[in-house]
Scaffold this active site. Structure first.
Site, PDB file in Angstrom:
ATOM      1  N   LYS A 110       6.439  -2.106   1.884  1.00 24.59           N
ATOM      2  CA  LYS A 110       5.279  -1.508   2.554  1.00 24.59           C
ATOM      3  C   LYS A 110       4.065  -2.424   2.419  1.00 24.59           C
ATOM      4  O   LYS A 110       3.160  -2.184   1.620  1.00 24.59           O
ATOM      5  CB  LYS A 110       4.993  -0.110   1.980  1.00 24.59           C
ATOM      6  CG  LYS A 110       4.102   0.749   2.863  1.00 24.59           C
ATOM      7  CD  LYS A 110       4.170   2.207   2.450  1.00 24.59           C
ATOM      8  CE  LYS A 110       3.161   3.084   3.154  1.00 24.59           C
ATOM      9  NZ  LYS A 110       3.282   3.139   4.611  1.00 24.59           N
TER      10      LYS A 110
ATOM     11  N   ARG B 279       8.078   4.139  -4.724  1.00 26.29           N
ATOM     12  CA  ARG B 279       8.171   3.146  -3.648  1.00 26.29           C
ATOM     13  C   ARG B 279       7.166   2.009  -3.871  1.00 26.29           C
ATOM     14  O   ARG B 279       7.455   0.841  -3.544  1.00 26.29           O
ATOM     15  CB  ARG B 279       7.967   3.780  -2.277  1.00 26.29           C
ATOM     16  CG  ARG B 279       8.233   2.762  -1.162  1.00 26.29           C
ATOM     17  CD  ARG B 279       8.158   3.363   0.215  1.00 26.29           C
ATOM     18  NE  ARG B 279       6.863   3.977   0.431  1.00 26.29           N
ATOM     19  CZ  ARG B 279       6.583   4.780   1.458  1.00 26.29           C
ATOM     20  NH1 ARG B 279       7.516   5.061   2.360  1.00 26.29           N
ATOM     21  NH2 ARG B 279       5.386   5.300   1.588  1.00 26.29           N
TER      22      ARG B 279
ATOM     23  N   ARG C  71      -6.964 -20.667  -1.975  1.00 33.90           N
ATOM     24  CA  ARG C  71      -5.954 -20.474  -0.942  1.00 33.90           C
ATOM     25  C   ARG C  71      -4.798 -21.461  -1.086  1.00 33.90           C
ATOM     26  O   ARG C  71      -4.996 -22.669  -1.140  1.00 33.90           O
ATOM     27  CB  ARG C  71      -6.593 -20.622   0.448  1.00 33.90           C
ATOM     28  CG  ARG C  71      -5.608 -20.292   1.577  1.00 33.90           C
ATOM     29  CD  ARG C  71      -6.281 -20.312   2.942  1.00 33.90           C
ATOM     30  NE  ARG C  71      -5.333 -19.947   3.977  1.00 33.90           N
ATOM     31  CZ  ARG C  71      -4.475 -20.811   4.562  1.00 33.90           C
ATOM     32  NH1 ARG C  71      -4.497 -22.094   4.203  1.00 33.90           N
ATOM     33  NH2 ARG C  71      -3.627 -20.397   5.476  1.00 33.90           N
TER      34      ARG C  71
ATOM     35  N   TYR D 112       0.826  -1.205   0.000  1.00 33.73           N
ATOM     36  CA  TYR D 112       0.000   0.000   0.000  1.00 33.73           C
ATOM     37  C   TYR D 112       0.854   1.247   0.000  1.00 33.73           C
ATOM     38  O   TYR D 112       2.066   1.197   0.228  1.00 33.73           O
ATOM     39  CB  TYR D 112      -0.964  -0.016   1.185  1.00 33.73           C
ATOM     40  CG  TYR D 112      -0.344   0.316   2.538  1.00 33.73           C
ATOM     41  CD1 TYR D 112       0.490  -0.587   3.187  1.00 33.73           C
ATOM     42  CD2 TYR D 112      -0.587   1.542   3.155  1.00 33.73           C
ATOM     43  CE1 TYR D 112       1.047  -0.273   4.418  1.00 33.73           C
ATOM     44  CE2 TYR D 112      -0.037   1.857   4.397  1.00 33.73           C
ATOM     45  CZ  TYR D 112       0.781   0.940   5.018  1.00 33.73           C
ATOM     46  OH  TYR D 112       1.347   1.256   6.229  1.00 33.73           O
TER      47      TYR D 112
ATOM     48  N   GLU E 286      11.969   2.451  14.242  1.00 34.48           N
ATOM     49  CA  GLU E 286      11.086   3.511  13.745  1.00 34.48           C
ATOM     50  C   GLU E 286       9.829   3.546  14.582  1.00 34.48           C
ATOM     51  O   GLU E 286       9.661   2.756  15.514  1.00 34.48           O
ATOM     52  CB  GLU E 286      10.762   3.294  12.265  1.00 34.48           C
ATOM     53  CG  GLU E 286      10.079   1.962  11.980  1.00 34.48           C
ATOM     54  CD  GLU E 286       9.883   1.692  10.491  1.00 34.48           C
ATOM     55  OE1 GLU E 286       9.775   2.633   9.691  1.00 34.48           O
ATOM     56  OE2 GLU E 286       9.816   0.494  10.136  1.00 34.48           O
TER      57      GLU E 286
END
Ligand code: PDD
Length: 283
Positions: free
Chosen positions: A147, A52, A100, A33, A179
């Site tokens: 991310k 990114r 799955r 995301y 962070e």
């Protein structure tokens, strides 16, 4: 208030927007995301976020279903359709729906979802008072530079902060701060910014990169290296950076006030420069 959201090529009222229960984003957090802020109805650092996104997709061998220009157009169209003046555009790309299986499915079509969130970002009262953080162990996985939507531990961290009466949490690994739960962490000592170097341990913040560039342009010295929690508590000031917080002063870590317990001058100045420069360059 119903928003218009984007799902796989369609602009739909949020009540009608849906993805498959077999979507790997839902089943396996197999998705990435971006969050891009909006000021004055325009996108902040869009190209940084688009770059990114590509990096995250490449790391997971996931196809990018949209080019930069198409992605920009969708962002702008959503801002327009929702009359968004200030807030964020959230973008998520998952590997798509497939039966799955742990193995990546062949030929699955990526799912692309975007929505807007209205929020006052530039006049955030917390910028005047600063925020408090607690320290928590960083028990996330080893590829924090991607991310992904695996945000359960950051979410738990925010809850631990709330239960402790603090605003957020800084994560610590082997004694060193990595962070914040959803932001990059920086400290200031003797006028110099100390911030963890890029690697797999932290997200390569788009705001971090811009703020460090502005700091260098304004003759502020920067040391990119790991710093300990003790060093942070002994700093003159501290701040976080993210697409939604911009530059936000930190005035307390655990029970230790930083400096005089008020937002410091370096963070204040960088916030002002960041907002002015990024508003000017917004698209
Ligand atoms: N979070 N580190 C982590 C773990 C983050 O989740 C984020 C962003 C950042 C800062 O990155 P950037 O400057 O590119 O926003 C650092 C977003 C805002 C979120 O999850 O909402």
């Amino acid at each position: 208030m119903s928003r218009i959201v984007y799902v796989n090529g369609a602009y739909l009222p949020e009540e009608e927007a849906c993805v498959s229960v077999f979507d790997r984003g839902f089943l396996m957090a197999d998705g990435v995301y971006e969050v891009t802020s909006v000021l004055d109805g325009r996108l902040i650092d869009f190209d940084g976020h688009a770059r990114r996104l590509q990096r995250s997709l490449d790391a997971l061998e996931m196809a990018n279903p949209l080019g930069r220009d198409e992605l920009l157009e969708i962002h702008r169209e959503l801002v327009r359709r929702n009359g968004l003046d200030e807030g964020m555009v959230y973008l998520q790309v998952t590997r798509g729906a497939a039966d799955r299986d742990f193995v990546y499915p062949e030929g699955a079509r990526p799912t692309v979802v975007l929505f807007t969130q209205a929020k006052a970002l530039s006049d955030n009262p917390a910028a005047a008072t600063g925020i408090s953080v607690i320290s928590i162990p960083d028990i996330r996985w080893g590829r924090r530079d991607i991310k992904t939507v695996q945000l359960l531990y950051p979410s738990m961290g925010k809850m631990m902060a709330r239960q402790a009466g603090a605003d957020d949490a800084w994560m610590v690994e082997d004694g060193y701060v990595t962070e914040g739960t959803s932001n990059n962490a920086h400290i200031v000592k003797d006028g110099r910014i100390v911030t963890r170097h890029l690697g797999n341990d932290i997200l390569h913040g788009i705001t971090r990169a811009a703020v460090l560039r502005f700091a260098a342009d304004n003759a502020v010295e920067i040391e990119e290296r790991p710093f300990t929690l003790d060093e942070a508590k002994a700093a003159d000031e501290a701040f976080i950076t993210s697409a939604s917080a911009f530059v936000m002063p930190v005035v307390r870590i655990d029970d230790t006030p930083l400096g005089d317990g008020r937002p410091g001058p370096v963070a204040g100045r960088l916030r002002a420069i960041y907002l002015a420069e990024m508003r000017r360059a917004a698209v």
